[in-house]
Write an enzyme that holds these catalytic residues in place. Structure first.
Site, short mmCIF file in Angstrom:
data_model
loop_
_atom_site.label_atom_id
_atom_site.label_comp_id
_atom_site.label_asym_id
_atom_site.label_seq_id
_atom_site.Cartn_x
_atom_site.Cartn_y
_atom_site.Cartn_z
N HIS A 156 23.71 -10.12 12.89
CA HIS A 156 22.54 -9.80 12.20
C HIS A 156 22.32 -10.69 11.22
O HIS A 156 21.67 -10.60 10.33
CB HIS A 156 22.61 -8.27 11.56
CG HIS A 156 22.90 -7.14 12.42
ND1 HIS A 156 22.30 -6.33 13.35
CD2 HIS A 156 24.32 -6.82 12.68
CE1 HIS A 156 22.98 -5.43 13.90
NE2 HIS A 156 24.32 -5.78 13.56
N SER A 277 8.16 -36.14 5.53
CA SER A 277 6.93 -35.59 5.21
C SER A 277 6.04 -36.51 4.59
O SER A 277 6.21 -37.35 3.77
CB SER A 277 6.98 -34.42 4.02
OG SER A 277 5.70 -34.22 3.49
N LYS A 283 11.49 -34.49 1.59
CA LYS A 283 11.81 -33.88 2.81
C LYS A 283 12.50 -34.61 3.86
O LYS A 283 12.47 -35.89 4.05
CB LYS A 283 10.40 -33.46 3.38
CG LYS A 283 9.87 -32.20 2.94
CD LYS A 283 10.58 -31.07 2.94
CE LYS A 283 9.82 -29.70 2.80
NZ LYS A 283 9.12 -29.36 4.25
N GLU A 290 13.01 -28.31 16.25
CA GLU A 290 11.70 -27.51 16.15
C GLU A 290 11.03 -27.63 17.40
O GLU A 290 10.12 -26.74 18.09
CB GLU A 290 10.72 -27.51 15.01
CG GLU A 290 11.58 -27.30 13.75
CD GLU A 290 10.68 -27.66 12.38
OE1 GLU A 290 9.62 -27.93 12.41
OE2 GLU A 290 11.49 -27.62 11.22
#
Ligand code: ARG
Length: 476
Positions: A156, A277, A283, A290
Site C-alpha cells: 500500500h 527545468s 530541478k 516518465e
C-alpha cells in the site's frame, strides 16, 4: 501511379483512392524481407522446373542488386509505387527485363505480405529479446552489489518489512525474465511459412512449400492456405507480450520517480539521464522514467487496435489487414527504445544506501520481527501483535523507533522483553532470518543469484541466433 494490376479497369484510379489504398509509406520497412521471400520463392520455382536456371539466376541477381542499391542509397523507395511488392517487381523488371515478370508465378500479394510480415516480426522478436537480456544483466549486476543494502519493502506504499535492494531488483528480474520467455513462445508458435498459400486457396503450380519454408528458416509450411493469408493472431500475441513489457517498465518507472523524489531520495539518476527545468534552476527531473511510463499507452493502443481490426473480418484476406503494420512497427520501435534507455538509466543510477536503510529503520518495518520475538518467548502471536501495536504507538508519541527505546520503556509495555531484543530487531537480523527460497535472506539470495547467472549465461536467445535463418541470395 505504379501498380501491379489494371488490366480489367477502364478508368484510372481516383488520386485520393490511390493514396488511401497505398501502403508504400510504411511497408517500405519490409523491403529486405520482401526480397528475401522472393529469392526463396524463385529458388523453389527453379527446383520445381517452373523457372529455368537462367531465369532464376537473373531474378536472384536482380533482387540482390536492388537490395544493395537501396541500402547504399543509390536507389530510393518512392511513393510512386503502391506498395513495397510493386516497387521490387517494377525495379526488377526494369533491371533484368522479361524474366522479372515471372517472379510472381504461383504467388499472390496476400501470401507475400503475410510472409514479409512474419519475417520482419521474427527478427524483431529476437531484437526485443536482446534488449531484455541487456536489462536482465543489469538487474543481476545491481543485485550482486546490493545483497546487504537494506531498505523498506512496501505494501500500500506504506513501509511494511525490511528487504534488500537485491531482493527488490530480483522481483523485476523475474518479470522481465518471463517477458523474455514470452518472446520465445511467440516466436515458436508463429514460425511457420505462409508462402505458397496464394491468394487464399493455394496454387495450381507444383510448388514445394516445405522447401521454401526450410530455405527461410521456418519450422515448416502453414497447413491451411486460408488461415495463412488471414492470420494475424501472432501479432496480437506479440503486441500483448510487448504491452506486458511496457507494463513492467512502467511500474518500475513509477518506483524510480518516487525514489527520485526529494522526499524519498533513495536514488540519484545520473545527469546524463535527467533533464532540467527552463524556469526552476534547482530541478533535476526523471523525464526518461516518465516518458517510458507515458509511452506504455501507445503500445497498449496498438494491441487494442489490432484486436479491433481483426474482430469482424470474414475469411480470408481483406484489406483491413493492411492496418496491421503502422501501429505494430511503432510499438516495436517504442519498446526497443524504452528498454535501451531504461537499461542505461538503471546502469548509471546511484543508490543512496544510508537513506534507504534509515528509511527502513524509521518506518517500523521490524514490527513483525518484534512480534515474532515475543512469540519466541512463548507469547501467543495475537497477543504479541497487540503488544507491538502499543509499542509502535508509544514510539510515535516519542518520535522514536523500537530499537532506540530503553530496557525500562520496553519492559513497561511487556516484561517479556530482554536485552536480546535489540539484536532481534536490527535490520540485518530481520533480513537474515528470512531464509526460505525467494526471501531476501543472504543464503536464499545467493542461491537465487546463482540461478539467475545461469539463466543469463545460457540464454535461450543465443541458441536461436546461432541457429540462424533465412536466405540472402548470395549463395544461389
Ligand atoms: N498492402 C497489402 C497489405 O499490407 C498487401 C496485400 C495486398 N493484397 C491485395 N489483394 N490487395 O496487406
Amino acid at each position: 501511379m505504379a501498380q501491379l494490376w489494371g488490366g480489367r479497369f477502364t478508368k484510372e484510379t481516383d488520386e485520393l483512392v490511390y493514396r488511401f489504398n497505398a501502403s508504400i509509406s510504411f511497408d517500405r520497412k519490409l523491403f529486405e524481407e520482401d526480397i528475401e521471400g522472393s529469392i526463396a520463392h524463385v529458388v523453389m520455382l527453379e527446383k520445381q522446373g517452373i523457372l529455368s536456371e537462367e531465369e532464376k539466376n537473373a531474378i536472384v541477381k536482380g533482387l540482390v542488386g536492388i537490395r544493395e542499391d537501396v541500402k547504399s542509397g543509390k536507389l530510393e523507395i518512392t511513393d510512386e509505387y503502391e506498395d513495397i511488392h510493386s516497387f521490387v517487381e517494377a525495379n526488377l523488371t526494369a533491371r533484368i527485363g522479361e524474366a522479372g515478370k515471372k517472379l510472381h508465378t504461383g504467388r499472390s500479394r496476400n501470401d507475400q505480405v503475410a510472409l514479409d510480415m512474419k519475417l520482419y516480426i521474427r527478427k524483431e522478436i529476437l531484437n526485443v529479446a536482446e534488449e531484455l537480456e541487456g536489462l536482465l544483466r543489469t538487474l543481476l549486476n545491481v543485485m550482486e552489489n546490493n545483497k546487504e543494502t537494506y531498505m523498506p519493502g512496501f505494501t500500500h506504499l506504506q513501509k511494511a518489512q525490511p528487504i534488500t535492494l537485491a531482493h527488490h531488483m530480483g522481483a523485476y528480474f523475474e518479470m522481465f525474465r518471463r517477458d523474455s520467455l514470452r518472446m520465445k513462445d511467440v516466436y515458436e508458435r508463429m514460425n511457420y511459412c505462409p508462402l505458397g498459400a496464394g491468394a487464399l486457396a493455394g496454387t495450381t503450380y507444383p510448388l514445394d512449400r516445405g522447401y521454401t519454408a526450410s530455405l527461410l528458416g521456418f519450422e515448416g509450411p502453414t497447413l491451411n492456405s486460408m488461415d495463412s493469408v488471414a492470420d494475424r493472431d501472432y501479432l496480437i500475441e506479440f503486441l500483448s507480450a510487448l504491452s506486458t513489457v511496457m507494463m513492467h517498465l512502467s511500474r518500475f518507472s513509477e518506483e524510480i520517480i518516487i525514489w527520485n523524489s526529494n522526499e524519498y531520495h533513495f536514488i540519484e539518476i545520473d545527469d546524463a539521464y535527467s533533464t532540467g527545468s527552463s524556469i526552476m534552476p534547482q530541478k533535476k527531473n526523471p523525464d526518461i522514467a516518465e516518458l517510458v511510463r507515458g509511452k506504455t499507452g501507445r503500445v497498449y493502443g496498438a494491441l487494442v487496435s489490432i484486436l479491433t481490426v481483426m474482430k469482424g473480418i470474414p475469411l480470408a484476406y481483406n484489406k483491413d489487414l493492411q492496418e496491421d503494420k503502422e501501429l505494430t512497427f511503432d510499438a516495436i520501435d517504442t519498446v526497443k527504445g524504452c528498454l535501451a534507455l531504461f537499461t542505461g538509466m538503471l546502469k548509471t543510477m546511484k543508490f543512496n544506501h544510508e537513506v534507504m536503510a534509515s528509511s527502513a529503520m524509521n518506518g517500523f518495518t521490524n514490527a513483525t520481527d518484534a512480534a515474532d520475538y515475543l512469540v519466541g518467548k512463548g507469547v501467543p502471536f495475537r497477543d504479541a501483535h497487540g503488544i507491538i501495536g502499543q509499542l509502535v504507538l508509544y514510539c510515535i508519541s516519542k518520535n522514536t523507533c523500537i530499537e532506540a527505546l530503553s530496557m525500562e520503556e520496553l519492559k513497561a509495555i511487556s516484561p517479556v522483553f530482554e536485552e536480546d531484543i535489540y539484536d532481534a530487531v536490527s535490520l540485518k537480523a530481520c533480513v537474515e532470518r528470512r531464509l526460505t527460497i525467494g526471501a531476501p535472506g543472504p543464503e536464499a539470495m545467493n542461491e537465487v543469484i546463482r540461478k539467475y547467472k545461469d539463466i543469463v549465461e545460457n540464454s535461450w536467445l543465443s541458441g536461436f541466433i546461432a541457429k540462424g535463418n533465412g536466405i540472402d541470395g548470395n549463395q544461389e
